[in-house]
Enzyme design. Structure first.
Site, PDB file in Angstrom:
ATOM      1  N   THR A  57       0.833  -1.204   0.000  1.00  0.00           N
ATOM      2  CA  THR A  57       0.000   0.000   0.000  1.00  0.00           C
ATOM      3  C   THR A  57       0.866   1.251   0.000  1.00  0.00           C
ATOM      4  O   THR A  57       0.518   2.253  -0.636  1.00  0.00           O
ATOM      5  CB  THR A  57      -0.941   0.009   1.227  1.00  0.00           C
ATOM      6  OG1 THR A  57      -1.719  -1.191   1.228  1.00  0.00           O
ATOM      7  CG2 THR A  57      -1.885   1.204   1.185  1.00  0.00           C
ATOM      8  N   ARG A 295      -3.742  -0.924 -18.724  1.00  0.00           N
ATOM      9  CA  ARG A 295      -2.321  -1.199 -18.486  1.00  0.00           C
ATOM     10  C   ARG A 295      -1.823  -2.312 -19.406  1.00  0.00           C
ATOM     11  O   ARG A 295      -0.693  -2.263 -19.895  1.00  0.00           O
ATOM     12  CB  ARG A 295      -2.118  -1.582 -17.016  1.00  0.00           C
ATOM     13  CG  ARG A 295      -2.326  -0.424 -16.078  1.00  0.00           C
ATOM     14  CD  ARG A 295      -2.265  -0.830 -14.619  1.00  0.00           C
ATOM     15  NE  ARG A 295      -2.299   0.353 -13.766  1.00  0.00           N
ATOM     16  CZ  ARG A 295      -2.253   0.309 -12.445  1.00  0.00           C
ATOM     17  NH1 ARG A 295      -2.180  -0.859 -11.830  1.00  0.00           N
ATOM     18  NH2 ARG A 295      -2.275   1.415 -11.741  1.00  0.00           N
TER      19      ARG A 295
END
Length: 464
Positions: A57, A295
């Site tokens: 994260t 992506r």
């Protein structure tokens, strides 16, 4: 000047032998799950194997996707759960688990509200590849979302006195009478210590830093650099399968297109740079792709270039909208030029070609029509405010879409579809949500949406 917040983990001597809930992993998912469970009256503990808290994260940069939020309406963006679902389903090659995706998209706005209730305000918007609406929420400071979120969640954890331990490795899940009853751990002081609990949440992240496991499912990606922190080795997957869990989509591994790899460390250049208006050019100085395609597609386009790398081109206006660039520049990843021609010289690109490419793009922005690659988003500003900047990028392993099989209640499932009693999983360790391509901004959303759900469902399980 405000004193910088510093979280101090609990001393190992304070580790008890019983808790209501054991949360394994201290990234966004684990911290949210522990907080939600604590607020429902449970006594959780967070165990982190690494010396540093926050996991992957910490490395997230762009934002958190959500639809039908008040923040969107304040920014004149009218969105819907159905549109969010459709963009994510299409972006994932229509391989996403429909039930997981429905829960995710329909609970995203509630997750933004939950953060706001805890003083974690995400009131600025940007966009990432594969999205048709601005739904990537971030703080108004435009700080990278990951470090911001971990810091703010740890403030909550500290205030609530939730115990958090680092350098504690869970070596196995303990199962008795078909129920998870705790874990066995290894610490710097001892190995084989048992900690009892009536439920366990796996929030251990993916396996993007485990070359051996990547090679097992995707030999073609062995040797790729990774954006992952060293602890992202798939421990939770091993723990879960030993306890009877099924796996899903393990061969679906995402390669992020824009990673700076010219140093000893691979630095992810967040999608917000393109979302705010940057373009990609090859060594010939020409654009070659819709920069805000998925992506997977942008990576494919870069891999087809002779150099298998490209340059992000942007100006001072775009830079002012992405605070992470200050960090990239500080560590020497950003090339500068007073003019586009100067920038081209610094990149060893033909100046006339790059100047024409930027001029054409600026005209496209003015007309809001990209004739060459049909880009429709991230065209709010052109590239005209000097000085100008560039970052050299190439694809690297970024995210593992596959993992433990769970249902929308975050219950870990066996091959026959029944739950492993007392075992829950959420975040990157779990598979099924993203299909064959994760949309930027969905990973942070996943940590909050399903972190909360894990905390809630553990409470329900223990009440029963």
């Amino acid at each position: 000047m405000a004193e910088k917040f510093k979280f101090v983990p609990n001393d190992l001597a304070e580790l008890q032998d019983r808790y209501d809930l054991i949360v394994i992993g201290s990234g966004g998912t684990g911290l949210v799950a522990a907080l939600q469970a604590h607020e429902l009256g449970l006594h959780p503990v967070v165990l982190e194997k690494m010396p540093k808290l926050g996991g992957n994260t910490n490395r997230a940069s762009s934002g958190m996707n959500a639809a039908e939020t008040n923040v969107q309406l304040h920014n004149h963006v009218v969105d819907s759960f159905d549109e969010f679902y459709a963009d994510t389903y299409k972006g994932g090659g229509k391989l996403n688990d429909p039930d997981m995706l429905k829960y995710f998209t329909s609970h995203s706005a509630l997750a933004i509200d939950w953060l706001a209730d805890h003083g974690i305000i995400l009131d600025d918007l940007t966009i990432t590849g594969g999205m048709q609406k601005k739904r990537t929420h971030r703080p108004s400071s435009m700080a990278p979302i990951g470090g911001f979120l971990v810091t703010e969640l740890l403030k909550q954890v500290q205030a609530e006195k939730i115990p958090v331990f680092t350098n504690v490795t869970v070596t196995s899940l303990n199962v008795n009478d078909d129920k998870v009853t705790g874990v066995t751990v290894k610490t710097e002081k001892a190995a084989g210590e048992t900690i009892n609990a009536n439920a366990v949440v796996l929030a251990t992240g993916g396996f993007g830093a485990n070359q051996k496991l990547i090679g097992k499912y995707r030999k073609d990606l062995v040797g790729y650099n990774t954006t992952n922190q060293p602890g992202a080795t798939g421990d939770g997957i091993e723990l879960a399968t030993a306890a009877g869990a099924d796996l899903v989509d393990m061969d679906q591994i995402q390669v992020h297109p824009t990673v700076q790899q010219d140093t000893d460390h691979a630095y992810l250049i967040g999608e917000a740079v393109r979302g705010e208006g940057a373009i990609l050019v090859g060594a010939d100085g020409k654009r070659f792709v819709n920069e805000l395609d998925t992506r997977k597609n942008v990576t494919g386009a870069i891999d087809k270039l002779p150099a298998k790398s490209a340059y992000l081109i942007f100006d001072t206006g775009i830079r002012s909208r992405v605070k992470a660039v200050e960090f990239y520049d500080h560590i020497g990843l950003v090339k500068h030029g007073d003019s586009i021609a100067d920038l081209a010289k610094a990149l060893d690109i033909d100046a006339d070609t790059l100047t024409q490419t930027v001029a054409t793009w600026n005209q496209d922005v003015a007309q809001q029509k990209d004739a060459a690659f049909n880009r429709t988003m991230g065209m709010d500003r052109d590239i005209s405010a000097g000085p100008f900047f560039a970052i050299h990028i190439a694809p690297a392993v970024h995210y593992t879409m596959g993992g433990i099989k769970i249902n929308p209640k975050t219950q870990v499932l066996k091959a026959d579809g029944t739950p492993v009693n007392g075992l829950f999983a959420a975040g990157e360790v779990a598979g099924g949500l993203h299909g064959n391509n994760r949309i930027g901004g969905n990973s942070i959303a996943e940590t909050v949406v399903f972190g909360r759900q894990a905390g809630e469902q553990v409470y329900t399980y223990l009440q029963a």
